[in-house]
Design an enzyme around this catalytic site. Structure first.
Site, PDB file in Angstrom:
ATOM      1  N   GLN A 169      18.960   3.886  19.637  1.00  0.00           N
ATOM      2  CA  GLN A 169      19.038   4.258  21.329  1.00  0.00           C
ATOM      3  C   GLN A 169      17.361   4.508  21.315  1.00  0.00           C
ATOM      4  O   GLN A 169      16.756   5.211  20.312  1.00  0.00           O
ATOM      5  CB  GLN A 169      19.372   5.640  21.307  1.00  0.00           C
ATOM      6  N   ASP A 227      35.829   2.660  28.788  1.00  0.00           N
ATOM      7  CA  ASP A 227      34.501   2.073  28.847  1.00  0.00           C
ATOM      8  C   ASP A 227      34.613   0.552  28.237  1.00  0.00           C
ATOM      9  O   ASP A 227      34.210   0.228  27.417  1.00  0.00           O
ATOM     10  CB  ASP A 227      33.481   2.857  28.093  1.00  0.00           C
ATOM     11  N   LYS A 281      33.970  -2.081  30.535  1.00  0.00           N
ATOM     12  CA  LYS A 281      32.948  -2.862  31.250  1.00  0.00           C
ATOM     13  C   LYS A 281      33.599  -4.094  31.669  1.00  0.00           C
ATOM     14  O   LYS A 281      33.132  -5.096  31.528  1.00  0.00           O
ATOM     15  CB  LYS A 281      31.556  -3.063  30.418  1.00  0.00           C
ATOM     16  N   PHE A 282      34.713  -4.184  32.357  1.00  0.00           N
ATOM     17  CA  PHE A 282      35.229  -5.331  32.982  1.00  0.00           C
ATOM     18  C   PHE A 282      34.218  -6.268  33.784  1.00  0.00           C
ATOM     19  O   PHE A 282      33.372  -5.776  34.708  1.00  0.00           O
ATOM     20  CB  PHE A 282      36.625  -5.003  33.776  1.00  0.00           C
ATOM     21  N   HIS A 283      34.170  -7.808  33.539  1.00  0.00           N
ATOM     22  CA  HIS A 283      33.474  -8.378  34.243  1.00  0.00           C
ATOM     23  C   HIS A 283      34.271  -9.958  34.327  1.00  0.00           C
ATOM     24  O   HIS A 283      34.264 -10.588  33.100  1.00  0.00           O
ATOM     25  CB  HIS A 283      32.197  -8.664  33.508  1.00  0.00           C
ATOM     26  N   ASP A 284      34.647  -9.960  35.535  1.00  0.00           N
ATOM     27  CA  ASP A 284      35.668 -11.346  35.400  1.00  0.00           C
ATOM     28  C   ASP A 284      35.827 -11.804  36.844  1.00  0.00           C
ATOM     29  O   ASP A 284      35.308 -11.173  37.670  1.00  0.00           O
ATOM     30  CB  ASP A 284      36.860 -11.026  34.733  1.00  0.00           C
ATOM     31  N   ILE A 285      36.816 -12.670  37.233  1.00  0.00           N
ATOM     32  CA  ILE A 285      36.820 -12.888  38.405  1.00  0.00           C
ATOM     33  C   ILE A 285      37.753 -11.938  39.179  1.00  0.00           C
ATOM     34  O   ILE A 285      38.244 -11.101  38.255  1.00  0.00           O
ATOM     35  CB  ILE A 285      37.912 -14.168  38.655  1.00  0.00           C
ATOM     36  N   ASP A 302      33.229   6.059  18.964  1.00  0.00           N
ATOM     37  CA  ASP A 302      33.138   4.786  18.317  1.00  0.00           C
ATOM     38  C   ASP A 302      33.478   4.903  16.965  1.00  0.00           C
ATOM     39  O   ASP A 302      32.712   4.668  15.875  1.00  0.00           O
ATOM     40  CB  ASP A 302      31.508   4.469  18.413  1.00  0.00           C
ATOM     41  N   ARG A 336      26.933   9.695  18.321  1.00  0.00           N
ATOM     42  CA  ARG A 336      26.499  10.018  16.966  1.00  0.00           C
ATOM     43  C   ARG A 336      26.169  11.549  16.862  1.00  0.00           C
ATOM     44  O   ARG A 336      26.516  12.388  15.931  1.00  0.00           O
ATOM     45  CB  ARG A 336      25.866   9.099  16.470  1.00  0.00           C
ATOM     46  N   THR A 369      21.502  -0.877  28.591  1.00  0.00           N
ATOM     47  CA  THR A 369      20.288  -0.505  28.214  1.00  0.00           C
ATOM     48  C   THR A 369      19.430  -1.002  27.043  1.00  0.00           C
ATOM     49  O   THR A 369      18.427  -0.915  26.545  1.00  0.00           O
ATOM     50  CB  THR A 369      20.395   1.156  27.768  1.00  0.00           C
ATOM     51  N   LYS A 376      35.264   9.093  25.439  1.00  0.00           N
ATOM     52  CA  LYS A 376      35.012   7.717  25.980  1.00  0.00           C
ATOM     53  C   LYS A 376      35.353   6.752  24.964  1.00  0.00           C
ATOM     54  O   LYS A 376      35.037   6.708  23.786  1.00  0.00           O
ATOM     55  CB  LYS A 376      33.456   7.552  26.154  1.00  0.00           C
ATOM     56  N   ARG A 408      19.968  12.544  23.030  1.00  0.00           N
ATOM     57  CA  ARG A 408      19.608  13.017  21.842  1.00  0.00           C
ATOM     58  C   ARG A 408      19.328  14.469  21.846  1.00  0.00           C
ATOM     59  O   ARG A 408      18.567  14.822  22.702  1.00  0.00           O
ATOM     60  CB  ARG A 408      18.550  12.188  21.132  1.00  0.00           C
TER      61      ARG A 408
HETATM   62  O1  C5P Z   1      26.032   7.349  19.394  1.00  0.00           O
HETATM   63  P1  C5P Z   1      25.380   7.266  20.744  1.00  0.00           P
HETATM   64  O2  C5P Z   1      25.320   8.662  21.383  1.00  0.00           O
HETATM   65  O3  C5P Z   1      24.481   6.481  20.868  1.00  0.00           O
HETATM   66  O4  C5P Z   1      26.651   6.636  21.706  1.00  0.00           O
HETATM   67  C1  C5P Z   1      26.256   6.089  22.885  1.00  0.00           C
HETATM   68  C2  C5P Z   1      27.403   5.432  23.383  1.00  0.00           C
HETATM   69  O5  C5P Z   1      27.168   4.970  25.011  1.00  0.00           O
HETATM   70  C3  C5P Z   1      27.886   4.278  23.011  1.00  0.00           C
HETATM   71  O6  C5P Z   1      29.277   4.080  22.888  1.00  0.00           O
HETATM   72  C4  C5P Z   1      27.261   3.138  23.572  1.00  0.00           C
HETATM   73  O7  C5P Z   1      28.231   1.852  23.732  1.00  0.00           O
HETATM   74  C5  C5P Z   1      27.368   3.616  24.994  1.00  0.00           C
HETATM   75  N1  C5P Z   1      26.416   3.222  25.969  1.00  0.00           N
HETATM   76  C6  C5P Z   1      25.100   3.101  25.766  1.00  0.00           C
HETATM   77  N2  C5P Z   1      24.069   2.521  26.641  1.00  0.00           N
HETATM   78  C7  C5P Z   1      24.693   1.789  27.695  1.00  0.00           C
HETATM   79  C8  C5P Z   1      26.178   1.925  28.006  1.00  0.00           C
HETATM   80  C9  C5P Z   1      26.897   2.427  27.039  1.00  0.00           C
HETATM   81  O8  C5P Z   1      24.467   3.342  24.576  1.00  0.00           O
HETATM   82  N3  C5P Z   1      23.933   1.424  28.644  1.00  0.00           N
END
Ligand code: C5P
Length: 235
Positions: free
Chosen positions: A192, A64, A66-70, A15, A213, A123, A37, A184
């Protein structure tokens, strides 16, 4: 599943919004131990050339977006992603069965090995926000139903919270892939909310851990990755 054999268990969430930061970071980690990712922020800032650069450095990648379209648009987007050589690409299961089937068809047409993964419910949603967008079935049933639809359409797996595995894994095929973010190493106060440690997530049935992170902000990211693997092996 064969396609999984050469993939690391950890994918680092890259990220970053800057190509140099992203490239610098990869010098601190080992492509044998983790994949990368690439989400909307990095991809929109830097484009596909960076993905090719990651591949040249030996990293496996998970696009990542996350495609969402026709259905046709998603099919073509998945074909383009696969042609970039990414190991994993994903679509929103909320795009529906026709869209997911079309995505799978696209990958088959070009004989691609790229894994196709469905995102169930983000989430960041809770029961209230699902009601507000008209998903009155509730979170748990929505996750279960969307994951089942992903199976029906021939997808390889889903992204879900490690906490969902308890109720979603038993109803899905054994070889289905579960990619879990929200990992974590210790309790934290960040955004999160539904977190799990790497070892607990793997014991609950996660196939691939997405970790951002805790690795990207560490002084020595490689040491953290090695620590995670030692914890996994100790369990
Ligand atoms: O830094 P962290 O460990 O929270 O990063 C989690 C990664 O997973 C981020 O890129 C976040 O966009 C992605 N993600 C998420 N929850 C989801 C889908 C993707 O945290 N349901």
């Amino acid at each position: 599943m064969n396609k999984l054999l050469n993939l690391p268990k950890i994918f680092v969430a890259m990220d970053f919004n800057d190509i140099n930061l992203a490239k610098e970071f990869t010098k601190k980690i080992d492509p044998k131990l983790c994949g990368l990712k690439i989400g909307k922020e990095l991809f929109t800032s830097t484009g596909p050339d960076l993905i090719k650069w990651f591949h040249e450095k030996g990293f496996k990648t998970f696009l990542d977006l996350k495609f969402h379209d026709i259905p046709t648009t998603v099919k073509k987007a998945c074909i383009s992603a696969a042609k970039l050589g990414v190991a994993i690409v994903n679509v929103h299961a909320l795009g529906g069965e026709e869209m997911m089937r079309s995505a799978k068809e696209g990958l088959k047409e070009i004989n691609s090995d790229t894994l196709l993964i469905g995102v169930t419910i983000l989430t960041s949603h809770d029961e209230n926000s699902l009601q507000a967008i008209g998903l009155s079935r509730g979170l748990k049933d929505s996750v279960k139903s969307l994951a089942q639809q992903a199976v029906n359409c021939g997808l390889d797996g889903v992204v879900c919270s490690a906490m969902d595995l308890e109720f979603v894994k038993p109803i899905l095929p054994n070889n289905f892939i579960f990619i879990t973010p929200g990992i974590r190493l210790h309790p934290t106060n960040d955004d999160q909310k539904r977190i799990m440690t790497p070892a607990l997530a793997i014991n609950a049935g996660a196939t691939i851990l997405v970790i951002g992170r805790p690795i990207t902000e560490a002084k020595d990211p490689n040491e953290i990755i090695n620590q995670i693997y030692s914890n996994l092996n100790a369990n």
